[in-house]
Design an enzyme around this catalytic site. Structure first.
Site, short mmCIF file in Angstrom:
data_model
loop_
_atom_site.label_atom_id
_atom_site.label_comp_id
_atom_site.label_asym_id
_atom_site.label_seq_id
_atom_site.Cartn_x
_atom_site.Cartn_y
_atom_site.Cartn_z
N GLU A 1 -16.40 6.26 4.86
CA GLU A 1 -15.29 6.05 5.81
C GLU A 1 -15.68 6.60 7.18
O GLU A 1 -16.52 7.49 7.30
CB GLU A 1 -14.05 6.82 5.37
CG GLU A 1 -13.25 6.16 4.30
CD GLU A 1 -11.95 5.56 4.81
OE1 GLU A 1 -11.80 5.32 6.03
OE2 GLU A 1 -11.09 5.31 3.98
N ARG B 1 0.83 -1.21 0.00
CA ARG B 1 0.00 0.00 0.00
C ARG B 1 0.86 1.26 0.00
O ARG B 1 0.51 2.27 -0.62
CB ARG B 1 -0.94 -0.03 1.22
CG ARG B 1 -2.02 1.04 1.16
CD ARG B 1 -3.05 0.85 2.26
NE ARG B 1 -2.47 1.03 3.58
CZ ARG B 1 -3.11 0.75 4.72
NH1 ARG B 1 -4.35 0.27 4.70
NH2 ARG B 1 -2.54 0.95 5.89
N LYS C 1 -2.88 6.50 1.19
CA LYS C 1 -2.64 7.01 2.55
C LYS C 1 -1.71 8.21 2.48
O LYS C 1 -0.49 8.07 2.65
CB LYS C 1 -2.06 5.87 3.40
CG LYS C 1 -2.47 5.94 4.86
CD LYS C 1 -2.11 4.66 5.59
CE LYS C 1 -2.41 4.75 7.06
NZ LYS C 1 -3.84 4.70 7.38
C1 PLP Z 1 -4.89 3.91 7.65
C2 PLP Z 1 -6.33 4.19 7.40
C3 PLP Z 1 -7.33 3.25 7.68
C4 PLP Z 1 -7.06 1.94 8.35
O1 PLP Z 1 -6.26 1.08 7.60
P1 PLP Z 1 -5.54 -0.15 8.31
O2 PLP Z 1 -4.70 -0.75 7.25
O3 PLP Z 1 -6.59 -1.07 8.78
O4 PLP Z 1 -4.75 0.41 9.44
C5 PLP Z 1 -8.63 3.59 7.34
N1 PLP Z 1 -8.96 4.78 6.80
C6 PLP Z 1 -8.01 5.71 6.53
C7 PLP Z 1 -8.43 7.01 5.94
C8 PLP Z 1 -6.68 5.45 6.83
O5 PLP Z 1 -5.75 6.37 6.56
#
Ligand code: PLP
Length: 341
Positions: free
Chosen positions: A218, A80, A182
């Site tokens: 989200e 990712r 991210k």
């Molecule tokens: C990091 C993140 C998550 C959670 O992802 P994980 O891989 O489960 O830690 C969910 N939503 C957003 C916007 C994020 O940045």
């Protein structure tokens, strides 16, 4: 032994002794190494500062009963990280280099991984930023990859207790923008709505799909899931949702361990009656049961505002059991590190 009151840990920055740093310049990564200096020295013209050219990851290390340390699905974070980086025109980081950096940082700071049974974990933050002397709008000439870590406490001190969330009037990402990667910009955009929600005593806000504002997308910095009244695990699907590794792990566990039907599908705001339980999931939050959702004047209550739903609780126990090494993990999910005494 380090002198930390493990029971009082929250989720705040703590300087641990070592972090990893590697520089990319002239088309290649340098060797990379651990350092004790927690300050970055970068050009004032760094594109990370001006144009948000940066991405990050978040994962945890877990202390097992036998004293060894587990890392959970870090290959998924490595993948990712590169998806995020390539969306912002940053250089590819070999997955092996990413995972090696994490192992080095965790082992160098192993005394700061909270003891088994305290509920604490070590939070690990990989970061990639565009730096260097550069003033046009374009990709940076140089990059810094760094990984640091800190011990964090149990997110919910009182155990799994449902909390309430607020449907936001804002969007955190555009329909085909950067919601699925991210990057810091998404978070900058969510600070105001998140703060407003917290001021009104909600845990965080829930974002709707930016195209039609009819579907749940989200939950702040976590993904959303629901348990339907006919025992299905459902989680929204959309090109602007950040693909949570916790969410995909729960989809798998719901199906393979709990024998449920587990699907990604639209979750319409006007069909919340179909759900008996709801929750938010992510590395930091693990699983947060959602008691109720405020949408304008309307307040929708799930299972119970006081108690966690039975399926949510089972999923939580299965997930943390795997992470702490008490329950057998699906193949490839755990990297176990032995600490030399
Ligand atoms: C990091 C993140 C998550 C959670 O992802 P994980 O891989 O489960 O830690 C969910 N939503 C957003 C916007 C994020 O940045």
């Amino acid at each position: 032994m380090v002198n930390i009151n493990w029971d009082e840990l929250g989720f705040s920055y703590m300087k641990t002794p070592f972090r990893y740093l590697s520089h990319w310049k002239n088309g290649e990564w340098d060797e990379g190494s651990l350092t004790e200096d927690n300050q970055l020295h970068i050009s004032e013209s760094s594109p990370a500062l001006h144009y948000g050219q940066q991405c990050f990851e978040g994962l945890k290390a877990y202390r097992c009963k036998d004293g060894s340390i587990n890392l959970f699905r870090m290959d998924q974070n490595a993948k990712r990280f590169n998806q995020s980086g390539s969306r912002l025109m940053m250089p590819h980081l070999p997955e092996e280099k990413f995972m090696d950096a994490i192992k080095q940082v965790v082992l160098a700071n192993h005394e700061y991984v909270p003891p088994y049974g305290t509920g604490g974990t070590m939070y690990i933050r990989p970061l990639l930023i565009g730096v260097g002397d550069f003033m046009g709008i374009g990709a940076a000439p140089e990059y810094i990859f760094t990984v640091f870590c800190m011990p964090v406490g149990l997110y919910f001190k009182g155990g799994l207790k449902p909390t309430n969330f607020l449907i936001s009037d804002y969007d955190r990402a555009a329909p085909v923008g950067t919601g699925a990667v991210k990057v810091g910009g998404n978070y900058a955009a969510s600070l105001l709505p998140g703060t407003e929600a917290k001021k009104r005593s909600f845990s965080d806000c829930i974002y709707l799909d930016p195209q039609t504002h009819t579907k749940i997308e989200e939950v702040g910095s976590a993904n959303f899931f629901g348990i339907t009244k006919d025992n299905q695990f459902i989680t929204p699907t959309s090109p602007s949702i950040l693909p949570s590794i916790t969410k995909y792990s729960l989809l798998y566990l719901a199906k393979e361990r709990l024998g449920m039907e587990a699907i990604e599908d639209d979750v319409y705001l006007n069909e919340l009656d179909k759900l008996s339980e709801a929750g938010a999931c992510g590395t930091a939050a693990v699983i947060t049961p959602i008691g109720g959702i405020q949408n304008g004047e309307e307040f929708h209550v799930f299972h119970s505002e006081e108690e966690v739903g039975p399926v949510t609780e089972k999923l939580y126990n299965e997930l943390i059991g795997i992470q702490f090494g008490d329950i057998e993990a699906p193949k490839g999910w755990i990297t176990n590190l032995t600490v030399e005494k």
